[in-house]
Design an enzyme around this catalytic site. Structure first.
Site, PDB file in Angstrom:
ATOM      1  N   GLY A  47      20.453 -59.620 -17.049  1.00  0.00           N
ATOM      2  CA  GLY A  47      19.053 -59.264 -17.287  1.00  0.00           C
ATOM      3  C   GLY A  47      18.682 -58.050 -16.466  1.00  0.00           C
ATOM      4  O   GLY A  47      19.545 -57.260 -16.065  1.00  0.00           O
ATOM      5  N   THR A 105      14.681 -58.702 -11.838  1.00  0.00           N
ATOM      6  CA  THR A 105      14.907 -60.154 -11.909  1.00  0.00           C
ATOM      7  C   THR A 105      16.140 -60.511 -11.091  1.00  0.00           C
ATOM      8  O   THR A 105      16.152 -61.530 -10.390  1.00  0.00           O
ATOM      9  CB  THR A 105      15.112 -60.611 -13.375  1.00  0.00           C
ATOM     10  OG1 THR A 105      14.131 -59.985 -14.179  1.00  0.00           O
ATOM     11  CG2 THR A 105      15.009 -62.103 -13.506  1.00  0.00           C
ATOM     12  N   GLU A 147      24.679 -59.316 -13.868  1.00  0.00           N
ATOM     13  CA  GLU A 147      24.900 -58.158 -14.760  1.00  0.00           C
ATOM     14  C   GLU A 147      23.525 -57.581 -15.057  1.00  0.00           C
ATOM     15  O   GLU A 147      22.745 -58.182 -15.789  1.00  0.00           O
ATOM     16  CB  GLU A 147      25.569 -58.618 -16.066  1.00  0.00           C
ATOM     17  CG  GLU A 147      26.892 -59.328 -15.883  1.00  0.00           C
ATOM     18  CD  GLU A 147      27.949 -58.455 -15.236  1.00  0.00           C
ATOM     19  OE1 GLU A 147      27.898 -57.223 -15.412  1.00  0.00           O
ATOM     20  OE2 GLU A 147      28.808 -59.006 -14.525  1.00  0.00           O
ATOM     21  N   THR A 158      17.248 -55.556 -13.410  1.00  0.00           N
ATOM     22  CA  THR A 158      17.582 -55.426 -11.987  1.00  0.00           C
ATOM     23  C   THR A 158      16.536 -56.112 -11.101  1.00  0.00           C
ATOM     24  O   THR A 158      16.881 -56.783 -10.123  1.00  0.00           O
ATOM     25  CB  THR A 158      17.728 -53.927 -11.631  1.00  0.00           C
ATOM     26  OG1 THR A 158      18.851 -53.433 -12.366  1.00  0.00           O
ATOM     27  CG2 THR A 158      17.957 -53.706 -10.158  1.00  0.00           C
TER      28      THR A 158
HETATM   29  P1  NAD Z   1      14.888 -60.162 -17.771  1.00  0.00           P
HETATM   30  O1  NAD Z   1      15.426 -59.958 -16.417  1.00  0.00           O
HETATM   31  O2  NAD Z   1      13.422 -60.033 -17.973  1.00  0.00           O
HETATM   32  O3  NAD Z   1      15.252 -61.615 -18.328  1.00  0.00           O
HETATM   33  C1  NAD Z   1      16.589 -62.051 -18.449  1.00  0.00           C
HETATM   34  C2  NAD Z   1      16.610 -63.563 -18.420  1.00  0.00           C
HETATM   35  O4  NAD Z   1      16.199 -63.997 -17.121  1.00  0.00           O
HETATM   36  C3  NAD Z   1      15.650 -64.226 -19.401  1.00  0.00           C
HETATM   37  O5  NAD Z   1      16.231 -65.402 -19.902  1.00  0.00           O
HETATM   38  C4  NAD Z   1      14.453 -64.562 -18.520  1.00  0.00           C
HETATM   39  O6  NAD Z   1      13.684 -65.629 -19.002  1.00  0.00           O
HETATM   40  C5  NAD Z   1      15.154 -64.928 -17.226  1.00  0.00           C
HETATM   41  N1  NAD Z   1      14.333 -64.824 -16.011  1.00  0.00           N
HETATM   42  C6  NAD Z   1      13.281 -64.020 -15.773  1.00  0.00           C
HETATM   43  N2  NAD Z   1      12.797 -64.242 -14.519  1.00  0.00           N
HETATM   44  C7  NAD Z   1      13.587 -65.191 -13.967  1.00  0.00           C
HETATM   45  C8  NAD Z   1      13.606 -65.827 -12.697  1.00  0.00           C
HETATM   46  N3  NAD Z   1      12.721 -65.547 -11.744  1.00  0.00           N
HETATM   47  N4  NAD Z   1      14.558 -66.748 -12.463  1.00  0.00           N
HETATM   48  C9  NAD Z   1      15.475 -67.035 -13.410  1.00  0.00           C
HETATM   49  N5  NAD Z   1      15.497 -66.477 -14.627  1.00  0.00           N
HETATM   50  C10 NAD Z   1      14.568 -65.557 -14.903  1.00  0.00           C
HETATM   51  O7  NAD Z   1      15.687 -59.171 -18.721  1.00  0.00           O
HETATM   52  P2  NAD Z   1      15.449 -58.919 -20.254  1.00  0.00           P
HETATM   53  O8  NAD Z   1      14.212 -58.088 -20.398  1.00  0.00           O
HETATM   54  O9  NAD Z   1      15.569 -60.191 -20.994  1.00  0.00           O
HETATM   55  O10 NAD Z   1      16.747 -58.052 -20.622  1.00  0.00           O
HETATM   56  C11 NAD Z   1      16.813 -56.679 -20.505  1.00  0.00           C
HETATM   57  C12 NAD Z   1      17.559 -56.290 -19.253  1.00  0.00           C
HETATM   58  O11 NAD Z   1      18.849 -56.872 -19.247  1.00  0.00           O
HETATM   59  C13 NAD Z   1      17.804 -54.793 -19.151  1.00  0.00           C
HETATM   60  O12 NAD Z   1      17.535 -54.387 -17.843  1.00  0.00           O
HETATM   61  C14 NAD Z   1      19.279 -54.652 -19.466  1.00  0.00           C
HETATM   62  O13 NAD Z   1      19.895 -53.506 -18.919  1.00  0.00           O
HETATM   63  C15 NAD Z   1      19.816 -55.901 -18.877  1.00  0.00           C
HETATM   64  N6  NAD Z   1      21.126 -56.214 -19.466  1.00  0.00           N
HETATM   65  C16 NAD Z   1      22.246 -56.052 -18.704  1.00  0.00           C
HETATM   66  C17 NAD Z   1      23.518 -56.307 -19.243  1.00  0.00           C
HETATM   67  C18 NAD Z   1      24.786 -56.132 -18.443  1.00  0.00           C
HETATM   68  O14 NAD Z   1      25.849 -56.571 -18.884  1.00  0.00           O
HETATM   69  N7  NAD Z   1      24.733 -55.507 -17.280  1.00  0.00           N
HETATM   70  C19 NAD Z   1      23.613 -56.746 -20.571  1.00  0.00           C
HETATM   71  C20 NAD Z   1      22.440 -56.896 -21.311  1.00  0.00           C
HETATM   72  C21 NAD Z   1      21.194 -56.639 -20.746  1.00  0.00           C
END
Ligand code: NAD
Length: 479
Positions: free
Chosen positions: A226, A230, A248, A228
């Protein structure tokens, strides 16, 4: 309207759900299903189920576990159309992409780790004629897998598959913005008779059920993909309990285009790397650096092609569908405005796109190209995660390298040159976890995948994932 349910102890259930979230189709802007906003009670029930299921799951051995993973892969493949349609409805991505990439890859994830676990061996170290050491690699117990919305089933299964293959039981939380395929996966698990409690899928908000998973003392490891920010919250919450963490995170990926590249192939490659999934792939290129001598001709050819990319209803033959949400669309548009305030020029796109008909309420943005921004501009430093790229010329390989390495992110880079020596030299010096040479997203599931700097911690894929989901214990036996 559908109401999705959690998958706990082998059953689809909404017992103890005290409120529901709305699930919006980003291509239409309409609410089309509800999902449980799970709570600690439900997590405790799932953890009790996972804890009691884990020993028997581990005892099944690699062949026994592989059998279930292969059956899940078969079921996903057999339900390709239904799953792809759900992925498109949830995310707004073109149906052709969901059908050709997202869902087949979810099946491959299970198939790959079903096979990989049968080849996974632990080490032994002989100490001359003194002793032999061998390393046991046992499963961790109950682990947490948290995934984002951009490649929903693809990334969820990329975590679940190695965790299960290694003999763990799993508490998984898909993104609340794209929960449907995880829900359908629960049904497939029931169909194949996956033992109860081995996999539990809880839906809901990140800062509620996600955070509860991170903090729960019975969850031994967290695999998270997700943003950075988070990732920082998760690292801070998990550290006091010394949980194993795989993070990641975001990217701000450079593409380096040299004058000796294969011109046409590079134009196509840059377009794919920049605009696949509306630029919402963590590995997407967003900063395109082009050698000065070909800058004008490359820019012209690139813009000409970008202007032909169809945007609109993801159920039709388009290249770009909708962005994930109204909020995200607004965030991306705000970055486009910021680019202008920072002195950049929009040379292509830069606007919201409003289709007529079914998708008039959807969240679309035209593919956008900006030039004239320095490396220090926020638009070149911060992850936008949309169909927006910046162009900048460079004069030397050293300058290109400095620009590429000039952000706090370090996920992926692409290098476009026919000069093999240069390619090797740059690959070594680029501060990223993945380098693609004259290509993008060419994936061998055995290779380590992840980032450096603010792009994360640890690696997924192949042995890296199986090592993450097991605990090594050394046994030393003197002769
Ligand atoms: P996000 O961080 O908002 O959410 C990701 C997940 O984490 C969701 O399921 C969300 O509900 C959960 N979450 C949010 N807050 C949390 C907390 N406090 N504790 C536990 N879980 C929590 O990210 P997003 O908007 O869903 O995804 C987009 C981001 O993901 C972008 O920054 C993208 O670059 C990144 N991403 C990285 C990779 C990689 O392999 N490096 C792959 C895909 C996406």
């Amino acid at each position: 309207m559908d109401t999705l349910a959690n998958y706990i102890n082998g059953q689809l259930t909404n017992e103890n759900t005290d409120n529901y979230l709305e699930n919006i189709n980003p291509a239409t802007g309409e609410v089309y299903s509800l999902l449980p906003n799970s709570n600690l009670n439900q997590l405790n029930t799932a953890i009790a189920a996972a804890t009691s299921a884990q020993p028997a799951w581990e005892a099944l051995g690699t062949e026994g576990r592989s059998y279930y993973l292969n059956r899940l892969a078969d079921k996903i493949a057999a339900n390709l159309d239904q799953l792809a349609a759900a992925e498109t409805e949830d995310t707004g991505k073109p149906i052709a992409l969901a059908t050709s990439l997202d869902i087949p890859r979810a099946a491959s994830n299970f198939r790959f780790f079903a096979q990989a676990i049968s080849q996974f061996a632990s080490e032994s170290h002989n100490m001359g004629n003194q002793a032999i050491n061998y390393t046991l690699r046992d499963p961790l117990g109950v682990v947490g897998c948290i995934s984002p919305w951009n490649l929903p089933l693809y990334l969820l299964t990329w975590k679940i598959a190695p965790a299960l293959a290694a003999g763990n039981s799993v508490i998984a939380k898909p993104s609340e913005l794209a929960p449907k395929t995880a829900y359908l996966l629960s049904q497939l698990c029931i169909d194949i008779g996956l033992p109860d409690g081995v996999l539990n899928i809880l839906h809901g908000q990140g800062n509620k059920i996600g955070q509860a998973i991170i903090e729960h003392p019975q969850i031994k490891a967290i695999s998270f993909t997700g943003g950075t920010k988070t990732g920082q919250i998760i690292a801070a919450s998990a550290a006091p309990q010394f949980k194993k963490l795989s993070l990641e995170l975001g990217g701000k990926n450079p593409a380096l285009v040299f004058a000796d590249c294969d011109f046409d192939k590079t134009i196509d490659g840059i377009i794919r790397a920049s605009f696949t999934n509306q630029g919402q792939v963590c590995m997407c290129s967003s900063r395109i650096y082009i050698e000065q001598s070909i800058y004008p001709s490359f820019k012209q050819a690139l813009l000409k092609k970008i202007q032909t990319l169809a945007v609109g209803d993801p159920l039709t033959d388009v290249i770009l569908g909708a962005l994930i949400s109204k909020d995200h669309q607004e965030k991306v548009l705000a970055y486009i405005r910021l680019a202008q305030q920072e002195g950049g020029t929009i040379v292509c796109g830069g606007t919201q796109y409003v289709p007529t008909g079914r998708c008039e309420g959807g969240f679309f943005i035209t593919p956008t190209v900006i030039e004239g921004l320095s490396i220090d501009a926020r638009v070149n430093q911060e992850e936008i995660f949309g169909p927006v790229i910046t162009l900048q010329p460079f004069n030397s390989e050293q300058e290109a390298l400095a620009l590429a390495n000039g952000t706090n992110y370090g996920l992926a880079a692409t290098v476009w040159t026919e000069n093999l020596t240069r390619m090797h030299r740059l690959a070594k010096q680029l501060d990223v976890g993945v380098v693609w040479a004259n290509s993008w997203m060419l994936r061998d599931l055995r290779t380590p995948l992840g980032g450096v700097k603010n792009s994360g911690l640890g690696r997924e894929g192949g042995w890296e994932a199986l090592r993450f989901f097991t605990e090594p214990k050394n046994v030393c036996i003197p002769y």
